[in-house]
Design an enzyme around this catalytic site. Structure first.
Site, PDB file in Angstrom:
ATOM      1  N   CYS A   1       0.824  -1.209   0.000  1.00  0.00           N
ATOM      2  CA  CYS A   1       0.000   0.000   0.000  1.00  0.00           C
ATOM      3  C   CYS A   1       0.865   1.269   0.000  1.00  0.00           C
ATOM      4  CB  CYS A   1      -0.989  -0.027   1.152  1.00  0.00           C
ATOM      5  SG  CYS A   1      -2.361   1.146   0.935  1.00  0.00           S
TER       6      CYS A   1
ATOM      7  N   GLU B   1      -2.939  -8.933   3.423  1.00  0.00           N
ATOM      8  CA  GLU B   1      -2.752  -9.359   4.807  1.00  0.00           C
ATOM      9  C   GLU B   1      -3.936  -9.037   5.708  1.00  0.00           C
ATOM     10  OE1 GLU B   1      -1.691  -5.028   5.174  1.00  0.00           O
ATOM     11  OE2 GLU B   1      -1.605  -6.585   3.628  1.00  0.00           O
TER      12      GLU B   1
ATOM     13  N   HIS C   1      -4.097  -4.856   0.235  1.00  0.00           N
ATOM     14  CA  HIS C   1      -3.781  -5.445   1.544  1.00  0.00           C
ATOM     15  C   HIS C   1      -4.215  -6.912   1.602  1.00  0.00           C
ATOM     16  CE1 HIS C   1      -2.646  -1.746   3.721  1.00  0.00           C
ATOM     17  NE2 HIS C   1      -3.557  -1.147   2.983  1.00  0.00           N
TER      18      HIS C   1
END
Length: 309
Positions: free
Chosen positions: A142, A235, A233
């Site tokens: 990001c 994650e 993202h």
């Protein structure tokens, strides 16, 4: 996969409750293998959540991994205790003479500032420069991806009219090792106010390997394959976007509900499988290319840069 963590590392209990194997440091020392050494530069305010999210994903590799967390010292960390940072995080001065197999640079909620206005920008530049010679592979996430593209290639940020917020469908544009096992279309969380100058990207030695449905580049890789840039993202946990939405509303920020996130009023996780697969593929890739002797990484990087000229 055994992640090697200190016995009292807070995320360890969370991972073990999810049946994820985090090996004790004492046991790891008796295993006659060379584990991958991974460094995570955690720029997010809530560092413990980010630790859990990333450790959960890298746990899918069958390799033993030693994980170190790196902190910025030129910034006051207001959302994580000094005790936690002092016990579990390293300063750059403690790692700059070391080599690592992999580095992850997280995002940070500073994207509406010019890069040079970020108080820790000089320190981050020093770390990114060090990574070019001392790390086999770097994943930028990001804002970390935008920072890397700006520093290494001079690619500017572009402000959006409104926050890009939700789960968005992605399309593979160039088959690459990181996409082994991926569907041709996949989903990835996004939470950002800025993108990148696509015209500048086309003029640089950067490959765009995935785009979203609006044509924005979302996964990019340097020509020498050393630096990977994730605009989104992978994650994120299942409820991360909802927590962010509620936090924005409490602060009086008129953030719209995250798109493509709720199904019949419930959160729908559509990115979990590809997220695990991406990091599994990345660690496998690192394992294939990194030298056994860590100090040989610098020579490897010199040869890699020469081949890309």
């Amino acid at each position: 996969m055994p992640i090697r963590l200190a016995a009292d590392f807070p995320a360890k209990a969370v991972l073990e409750s999810e049946d994820i194997f985090a090996i004790a440091d004492s046991r790891a020392k008796h295993q006659d293998i060379r584990p991958l050494k991974l460094l995570i530069l955690n720029l997010m305010p809530n560092k413990i959540d980010t630790e859990i999210h990333l450790l959960r994903l890298i746990s899918q590799s069958p390799l033993q991994i030693d994980v170190n967390f790196l902190k910025i010292t030129s910034h006051e960390h207001k959302h994580t205790s000094k005790t936690h940072l002092d016990e579990f995080y390293l300063d750059f001065s403690q790692v700059k003479e070391t080599c690592y197999d992999g580095l992850i640079i997280t995002g940070a909620p500073v994207e509406q500032l010019a890069f040079e206005e970020v108080d820790y920008w000089p320190e981050l530049v020093e770390i990114m420069e060090w990574s070019q010679s001392s790390v086999t592979s770097v994943v930028h996430i990001c804002w970390g991806a935008q920072a890397g593209l700006y520093h290494h290639f001079g690619v500017d940020k572009v402000a959006f009219k409104e926050k890009l917020f939700g789960i968005y469908k992605q399309a593979i544009k160039h088959q690459f090792r990181l996409f082994r096992g991926f569907d041709d279309r996949f989903w990835m969380p996004q939470s950002r106010y800025t993108g990148i100058d696509e015209e500048q990207v086309r003029q640089k030695k950067i490959r765009v390997i995935a785009k979203d449905e609006s044509g924005q580049s979302t996964i990019l890789i340097s020509e020498d394959e050393h630096d990977i840039f994730l605009m989104g993202h992978f994650e994120y946990g299942t409820d991360t976007l909802e927590k962010e939405y509620l936090r924005d509303r409490e602060r009086g920020i008129a953030t719209a509900k995250p798109q493509n996130y709720y199904e019949d009023g419930n959160i729908h996780n559509s990115w979990r499988a590809q997220a695990h697969l991406f990091y599994h593929n990345w660690l496998n890739d690192v394992y294939q290319f990194t030298p056994y002797r860590l100090e040989e990484i610098r020579q490897l990087q010199k040869e890699r840069k020469l081949r890309s000229i």
